[in-house]
Design a protein around this motif. Structure first.
Motif, PDB file in Angstrom:
ATOM      1  N   HIS A 120      48.021  11.600 -30.916  1.00 39.58           N
ATOM      2  CA  HIS A 120      46.687  11.108 -31.314  1.00 39.58           C
ATOM      3  C   HIS A 120      46.458  11.339 -32.807  1.00 39.58           C
ATOM      4  O   HIS A 120      45.955  10.479 -33.519  1.00 39.58           O
ATOM      5  CB  HIS A 120      45.584  11.842 -30.536  1.00 39.58           C
ATOM      6  N   GLU A 130      44.861   6.494 -29.760  1.00 42.16           N
ATOM      7  CA  GLU A 130      44.594   7.142 -28.463  1.00 42.16           C
ATOM      8  C   GLU A 130      45.586   6.627 -27.441  1.00 42.16           C
ATOM      9  O   GLU A 130      45.835   5.417 -27.387  1.00 42.16           O
ATOM     10  CB  GLU A 130      43.194   6.786 -27.963  1.00 42.16           C
ATOM     11  N   GLN A 165      35.920  17.588 -29.056  1.00 34.98           N
ATOM     12  CA  GLN A 165      36.065  16.200 -28.601  1.00 34.98           C
ATOM     13  C   GLN A 165      37.538  15.769 -28.622  1.00 34.98           C
ATOM     14  O   GLN A 165      38.016  15.112 -27.698  1.00 34.98           O
ATOM     15  CB  GLN A 165      35.223  15.305 -29.540  1.00 34.98           C
ATOM     16  N   ASP A 166      38.264  16.186 -29.669  1.00 29.26           N
ATOM     17  CA  ASP A 166      39.705  15.893 -29.741  1.00 29.26           C
ATOM     18  C   ASP A 166      40.415  16.526 -28.545  1.00 29.26           C
ATOM     19  O   ASP A 166      41.274  15.912 -27.909  1.00 29.26           O
ATOM     20  CB  ASP A 166      40.335  16.477 -31.023  1.00 29.26           C
ATOM     21  N   GLY A 199      39.836  14.737 -25.337  1.00 31.06           N
ATOM     22  CA  GLY A 199      40.666  13.527 -25.273  1.00 31.06           C
ATOM     23  C   GLY A 199      42.085  13.862 -24.837  1.00 31.06           C
ATOM     24  O   GLY A 199      42.666  13.171 -23.978  1.00 31.06           O
ATOM     25  N   LYS A 203      42.246  14.702 -21.160  1.00 30.09           N
ATOM     26  CA  LYS A 203      42.183  13.495 -20.305  1.00 30.09           C
ATOM     27  C   LYS A 203      43.567  12.862 -20.157  1.00 30.09           C
ATOM     28  O   LYS A 203      43.910  12.346 -19.090  1.00 30.09           O
ATOM     29  CB  LYS A 203      41.198  12.477 -20.889  1.00 30.09           C
ATOM     30  N   PHE A 241      37.727   8.120 -24.582  1.00 34.26           N
ATOM     31  CA  PHE A 241      37.042   9.327 -25.077  1.00 34.26           C
ATOM     32  C   PHE A 241      36.521   9.113 -26.491  1.00 34.26           C
ATOM     33  O   PHE A 241      36.815   8.175 -27.119  1.00 34.26           O
ATOM     34  CB  PHE A 241      37.958  10.540 -25.047  1.00 34.26           C
TER      35      PHE A 241
END
Ligand SMILES: NC(=O)c1ccc[n+]([C@@H]2O[C@H](COP(=O)([O-])OP(=O)(O)OC[C@H]3O[C@@H](n4cnc5c(N)ncnc54)[C@H](O)[C@@H]3O)[C@@H](O)[C@H]2O)c1
Length: 345
Positions: free
Chosen positions: A191, A197, A318-319, A322, A325, A345
């Protein structure tokens, strides 16, 4: 300011404590572990002090920053609580075992407005930083495909409890086995390097080699291989392993329109460019931190800089959400034998 460390095992001893000790903004490290002798041991090694409860750490106003170095299943409890107590937190990876828990942490960060950084330390190495620059400049054109791997001989040689009874082998504590231990580092790195992503993934996983303390195959995977596609359309493959005996492999290769970028692949050069005309360019940067080669990762310095200046962390909550996920999608793909679309995300 003082720094608090929750969980006094290997990562605390080998990375967080030495790096806080070297950081000029940190006056003292305060250690907490539910095994008190582990906290005592690090306090004496790093000339720090100990507390006997998390609350004692959180209630101390002189402690401004906390490293959450507990095992995976506790991150969402300690990190959330610390943020809501007004502490800046560096949380170890994986951020949590579920999306809901990770979101709770991310929400706590927003509510508290304190710094939350997640220790996706692959983002910080010189070779990865340089590779990102080269990709952003499109010096070799666009990235088309990639392969990445991360493997070593297993966490029973790394964790503080050097045995097959390690929590890394327990489903309810590690969650994802090698996928959450090593895999998440490289999925997160993709990423970061590609500024992209992972959107689709398929995979195979297995407990091929490791046995628990009862001599039974472990409950989590010790090997995973995966294929994936990114939002920008790159295709890639990945292998993650706890059974690379003899030598660790931490390499990533990016195949671009006008050449190849090899990272931690050549024995002497951390970054190698091979242009389409065959010309080679070698970069000798630092070597990557391995289990046998612990150098300053720069993570604590970056974290403290964010605390002091308000700079945005290189690896945010937040990273990390992601990347979590993608790990969850990878394991679901392996379990169901299907291609899984990763939740955006
Ligand atoms: N960023 C990296 O490169 C990297 C490398 C290794 C480990 N890690 C992560 O760091 C974390 C810790 O791993 P480790 O290798 O140090 O493991 P470890 O087993 O060596 O140490 C974990 C320590 O946490 C303590 N602990 C666990 N639960 C606790 C609780 N509820 N209260 C108080 N103390 C508790 C244990 O007693 C132990 O001393 C894990 O999340 C792991 O994934 C990250």
């Amino acid at each position: 300011m003082k720094a608090g460390i929750i969980g006094c095992g290997s990562i605390a001893k080998l990375r967080h404590a030495p790096e806080y000790k070297e950081n000029k903004h940190i006056s003292e490290i305060v250690f907490y572990d539910r095994n008190p002798e582990r906290a005592d041991r690090l306090a004496s090694m790093f000339n720090g002090s100990v507390v006997r409860s998390v609350d004692a750490l959180l209630e101390d106003p002189t402690i401004k920053v906390i490293s959450d170095c507990s095992s995976n299943e506790h991150h969402h409890i300690f990190t959330t609580k610390a943020l809501l107590h007004g502490k800046h937190v560096l949380c170890e990876k994986p951020i949590s075992l579920t999306v809901a828990d990770a979101m709770e942490i991310v929400e706590a960060q927003k509510k508290s407005d304190k710094v939350l950084m997640v220790d996706h330390n692959q983002r910080f190495t010189r070779a990865h930083q340089k590779a990102r620059e080269i990709i952003q400049e499109e010096a070799l054109g666009k990235v088309l495909t990639f392969r990445t791997t991360f493997g070593h001989k297993g966490p029973e040689h790394w964790g503080v409890n050097k045995s097959n009874s390690t929590w890394f082998f327990k489903k309810e504590r590690s969650g994802f086995g090698v996928a959450g231990d090593l895999g998440i580092h490289k999925l997160d790195l993709i990423h970061y390097l590609l500024d992209d992503e992972i959107t689709k993934i398929s995979a195979f996983q297995g407990a091929l080699n490791k046995l628990d303390e009862k001599g039974k195959p472990i409950e989590v995977c010790d090997n995973v291989v995966a294929s994936m596609q990114t939002k920008k359309g790159c295709l890639g493959s990945a292998s993650f392993s706890w059974s690379y005996y003899g030598e660790e492999d931490n390499s990533t290769i990016l195949y671009c329109e006008e050449g190849i970028l090899k990272i931690y692949h050549h024995p002497d050069y951390q970054l190698e460019i091979i242009k389409s005309n065959g010309e080679k360019v070698h970069y000798q940067l630092e070597t990557i931190q391995t289990n046998d080669n612990q150098t300053n990762t720069g993570v604590i310095d970056a974290f403290i800089e964010c605390v002091n200046t308000g700079k945005k962390p290189i690896a945010s909550g937040q990273d990390a959400l992601g990347s979590l996920k993608v790990v969850l999608a990878m394991l679901e793909a392996a379990e169901t034998g299907t291609v899984i679309t990763v939740d955006p995300f």
